[in-house]
Design a protein around this motif. Structure first.
Motif, mmCIF file in Angstrom:
data_model
loop_
_atom_site.group_PDB
_atom_site.id
_atom_site.type_symbol
_atom_site.label_atom_id
_atom_site.label_comp_id
_atom_site.label_asym_id
_atom_site.label_seq_id
_atom_site.Cartn_x
_atom_site.Cartn_y
_atom_site.Cartn_z
ATOM 1 N N GLN A 124 29.786 11.134 -32.740
ATOM 2 C CA GLN A 124 28.604 11.435 -33.564
ATOM 3 C C GLN A 124 28.698 12.842 -34.162
ATOM 4 N N ALA A 125 28.481 12.928 -35.478
ATOM 5 C CA ALA A 125 28.450 14.247 -36.122
ATOM 6 C C ALA A 125 27.275 15.061 -35.581
ATOM 7 N N VAL B 113 24.966 19.958 -32.760
ATOM 8 C CA VAL B 113 24.224 20.582 -31.668
ATOM 9 C C VAL B 113 25.128 21.538 -30.891
ATOM 10 N N VAL B 114 26.380 21.115 -30.646
ATOM 11 C CA VAL B 114 27.318 21.994 -29.938
ATOM 12 C C VAL B 114 27.539 23.265 -30.753
ATOM 13 N N GLY C 22 16.005 19.585 -40.029
ATOM 14 C CA GLY C 22 17.119 18.701 -39.699
ATOM 15 C C GLY C 22 17.442 18.877 -38.222
ATOM 16 N N LEU C 23 18.710 19.201 -37.953
ATOM 17 C CA LEU C 23 19.115 19.480 -36.579
ATOM 18 C C LEU C 23 19.531 20.938 -36.436
ATOM 19 N N SER C 24 19.176 21.765 -37.437
ATOM 20 C CA SER C 24 19.816 23.080 -37.530
ATOM 21 C C SER C 24 19.454 24.024 -36.388
#
Lengths: 275, 328
Positions: free
Chosen positions: B82-83, B88-89, B261-263
Motif C-alpha cells: 500500500q502506498a 505514513v512511514v 489527506g494522509l500528510s
C-alpha cells in the motif's frame, strides 16, 4: 563586576523573552473564549472589547462537560489507586532484592513504557468487548493505571534507593520485622513525597488521556472530560470560540493539580534543578 | 532461667509490636512475592499477552468475534504493497527531523539558566507548564488558534506581518513543520528540567577553570557542558524518539485528524483508523507488529550511527594529526 551584572541582565532578558510563546497562547485562548461573537468576528487577532460567559456556558452544556468531569474523576481515582499501590509494593520489593536477574526483571517492567499503546490497546479492546467490559469507567481507570506503572515503578524505585538505606533495612530485620511489616511500617510512611508526585502525575496523565478513552469508551453516553472536549474537534457545528471555551474549561482541573502538587513534583524528580 | 527470661523480654522490647508470627513465617509471604506479584501480573496482562495475541492475529484474516482464517503473511504483503502505508512511514521519519532542535533547544536553555539568571526557577516552571496539560486539550487550543481564519493569523495581520499568515494545519506542506514546532513547545520544559538536573551535578570548578582560560558562553557549552551531560543527551534523545513513535495520537487526532489527506498521519493514528473506523482488523494487527518492530529498531539505529560516525571521525582526525606530525 559590571560585566557579570550585564551578563545577568542579558541572560534574564533572553529567558524572559522565551516565556512569551508559552504565555501568549493562553492569553489568546482566554480572549477567544470570553469575547462576544461580533467582537471576535470583527478582529479575531485583536484585543477583546467585550466580555461574556456565553461561550463557556454553551460549551459546558453542548459537550456535557459536567458529566465528563464526573467520569474523569472516577477514572482518575481508580487509576491512582491501582498504579500507586502496585508500583509502591513492586518498587519496595526491588529495593530489598538485588542481583542480575532481578535487575533485568526490573528493567523489563520499566521498559513497558516503550510498548506502543495502540499495539496492546486493540487486543485489550477486543478481549474486553467479548466480556462486555467496554464503556466501563472502572476498567478504563485500571487500564490507565497500568499504563502509568512503568514510569511510577521507576520513580519510586529511584526514591527508595535514596531514602531506604541498607542500615535502616538491616535494623528493621534485626528487630524481627518481616518484609511485609518493614514495608508497611517503614517504607510506606517514608515514601509519602514520592507517592504525592506519583499521584499527581498519574492523575494528570489519566485526566488528559485520549487514546485509551476514545478506544474503550465506544458509547457516547459515557465520556471523560478530555474525550468530550476532544470530540468537539470533529464537530462542524461548534465554532472556534466554542472549542476555545471548552478547552479552557478542560484545562482547569489539570492546572489545579499542577499548582497544588508543584512542590511534590519537584521533590519527586530529585530536586536536582533547585540550584 | 533468669538470663533466658531477660533475653526474651529484651527481644520483646526491640520489636515494637509483636503479632502472632505464623503469617510472616509462611515462605511465600516472607519472601515478599505478594508485593511483586501485582505489578508483574498487571503488566503481563495488559502489555505482554495482548502483544502476543496481536502477533498471532496478524497472521490471520482477523474477524474479532468471528472465525479468523490463517493466511500466513498475507496481511503483511498487502500492507507493504500500500502506498498509504509508506506515506505514513515517511511521515514518521519526517517528524524525526525535529530531533536536533528538540534536543538542542532545551540543552542550551538549561545551560543558560544554570547560573547568573534572576528567577531561574520561575522560568523553568513556565516552560514546564505544557507538560502537565493534556495533549488532546492543548491540541484543541492550537487547532482553534492556528485555524486559517483564527486568532494567530489575524494577530500576524494586526502587527503588519499578514504576509506570513498560512493555513498552518490544513496545508500539506505546512502541517508537518507546524507539528514539529508544537512538539518543541510541548516538550521544551521537560527537557529543560532534565538537563538542569544533569548540569547541576557538574561541579562548578569545571566551569570556572574554563572561564579562567577565557572560554565564552558557546565554548563552555560545547566543550564542557555537553560532554559532561552526554548520557542525559542520549537519554533525552531516546525519550523524544519514543514520543514521536508512541505518543503522537492525541495531537494528531485533535489537531489534524491525520490530514490534509494522509500528510500528518502517524503510525498509531493510522492503526487506530484501520481498526476502529474501517474495520481492516488483520491489517491493523500487522501494522501494530511493524510499529513495535520500529520502536525497537529505530532507537538502536539512532544511537549506533552517531557512534560509528564518531569512531570514523576520530580515526580520520588522528591520522591527520599523525601526518602533520610526520611531515614537517
Amino acid at each position: 563586576m559590571t560585566t557579570v551584572r550585564r551578563e545577568r541582565q542579558v541572560r534574564t532578558a533572553v529567558a524572559a523573552l522565551l516565556t512569551v510563546p508559552f504565555i501568549i497562547p493562553f492569553l489568546m485562548l482566554i480572549s477567544t473564549a470570553v469575547r462576544e461573537r461580533d467582537d471576535f468576528a470583527s478582529a479575531p487577532g485583536g484585543l477583546p472589547a467585550s466580555f461574556t460567559f456565553q461561550n463557556i456556558v454553551n460549551a459546558w452544556t453542548e459537550a456535557d462537560l459536567a458529566d465528563g468531569l464526573r467520569s474523569s474523576l472516577i477514572t482518575c481515582v481508580v487509576a491512582c489507586v491501582v498504579c500507586c499501590t502496585t508500583a509502591l509494593a513492586g518498587a519496595f520489593w526491588f529495593r530489598i532484592h538485588q542481583g542480575r536477574v532481578v535487575g533485568a526483571m526490573r528493567w523489563l517492567l520499566v521498559a513497558g513504557y516503550a510498548v506502543p499503546t495502540i499495539a496492546w490497546l486493540i487486543p485489550v479492546l477486543v478481549i474486553l468487548a467479548q466480556h462486555d467490559l467496554t464503556n466501563n469507567l472502572v476498567v478504563l481507570g485500571i487500564v490507565n493505571g497500568v499504563t502509568s506503572l512503568p514510569f511510577a515503578l521507576y520513580l519510586m524505585h529511584t526514591f527508595f534507593n535514596q531514602v531506604l538505606s541498607a542500615e535502616l533495612l538491616e535494623a528493621a530485620t534485626l528487630d524481627g520485622a518481616g518484609i511485609l511489616r518493614t514495608f508497611g511500617r517503614i517504607a510506606v510512611p517514608l515514601s509519602l513525597p514520592a507517592l504525592a508526585s506519583t499521584i499527581a502525575l498519574v492523575f494528570v496523565w489519566t485526566f488528559g488521556d485520549l487514546i485509551i478513552a476514545v478506544t474503550l469508551l465506544q458509547d457516547t453516553s459515557v465520556q471523560t472530560m478530555t474525550l468530550a472536549t476532544a470530540s468537539l474537534s470533529t464537530r462542524e457545528d461548534l465554532n472556534i470560540q466554542g472549542q476555545a471555551a471548552a478547552s479552557l474549561v478542560a484545562l482547569v482541573p489539570m492546572l489545579l493539580v499542577f499548582v497544588g502538587a508543584q512542590k511534590a513534583l519537584a521533590k519527586g524528580f530529585g530536586g536536582g534543578s533547585g540550584k | 532461667m533468669t538470663t533466658a527470661a531477660t533475653t526474651r523480654s529484651g527481644a520483646h522490647r526491640l520489636s515494637p509490636r509483636r503479632r502472632p508470627r505464623r503469617l510472616e513465617n509462611g515462605g511465600f509471604l516472607n519472601s515478599g512475592l505478594l508485593l511483586l506479584a501485582p505489578i508483574v501480573i498487571l503488566e503481563i496482562a495488559v502489555f505482554l499477552l495482548p502483544l502476543v495475541y496481536v502477533l498471532n492475529r496478524s497472521f490471520h484474516d482477523w474477524q474479532p468475534g468471528g472465525v479468523s482464517v490463517y493466511v500466513r503473511f498475507d496481511n503483511y504483503s498487502t500492507l507493504f504493497a500500500q502506498a498509504e502505508f509508506w506515506e505514513v512511514v515517511r511521515n514518521q521519519l519526517f517528524f524525526l527531523l525535529g530531533l536536533p532542535i528538540w534536543v538542542a533547544a532545551p540543552l542550551v536553555l538549561a545551560y543558560l539558566l544554570r547560573e547568573n539568571v534572576s528567577c531561574a526557577g520561575l522560568f523553568r516552571t513556565i516552560y514546564f507548564f505544557p507538560a502537565v496539560l493534556s495533549p488532546a486539550i492543548v491540541g484543541l487550543v492550537f487547532r482553534s488558534l492556528l485555524a486559517t481564519d483564527g486568532p494567530f493569523n489575524a494577530a500576524l495581520g494586526t502587527v503588519g506581518l499578514g504576509g506570513l499568515a498560512q493555513p498552518w494545519l490544513t496545508d500539506a506542506t505546512w502541517v508537518k513543520p507546524t507539528v514539529i514546532v508544537l512538539m518543541l513547545w510541548a516538550g521544551l520544559g521537560t527537557g529543560v528540567l532534565i538537563f538542569s538536573a544533569a548540569l547541576a551535578a557538574v561541579p562548578d570548578e569545571t566551569f570556572e577553570a574554563a572561564r579562567i582560560d577565557g572560554a565564552g558562553f558557546w565554548d563552555e557549552l560545547w566543550h564542557i557542558a555537553i560532554p559532561s551531560v552526554r548520557a542525559t543527551v542520549v537519554l533525552w534523545t531516546m525519550f523524544q524518539v519514543m514520543t514521536i513513535f508512541l505518543f503522537m495520537f492525541s495531537w494528531i487526532y485533535v489537531l489534524t485528524s491525520g490530514g490534509p489527506g494522509l500528510s500528518s498521519t502517524t503510525m498509531d493514528f493510522s492503526i487506530y483508523q484501520k481498526f476502529v473506523r474501517f474495520g481492516f482488523f488483520g491489517a491493523a494487527a500487522a501494522q501494530s507488529v511493524v510499529l513495535v518492530a520500529m520502536v525497537i529498531v529505530v532507537p538502536i539505529v539512532i544511537v549506533v550511527i552517531p557512534r560509528a560516525v564518531r569512531v570514523v571521525w576520530r580515526t580520520v582526525v588522528q591520522a591527520d594529526r599523525l601526518d602533520a606530525r610526520v611531515s614537517p
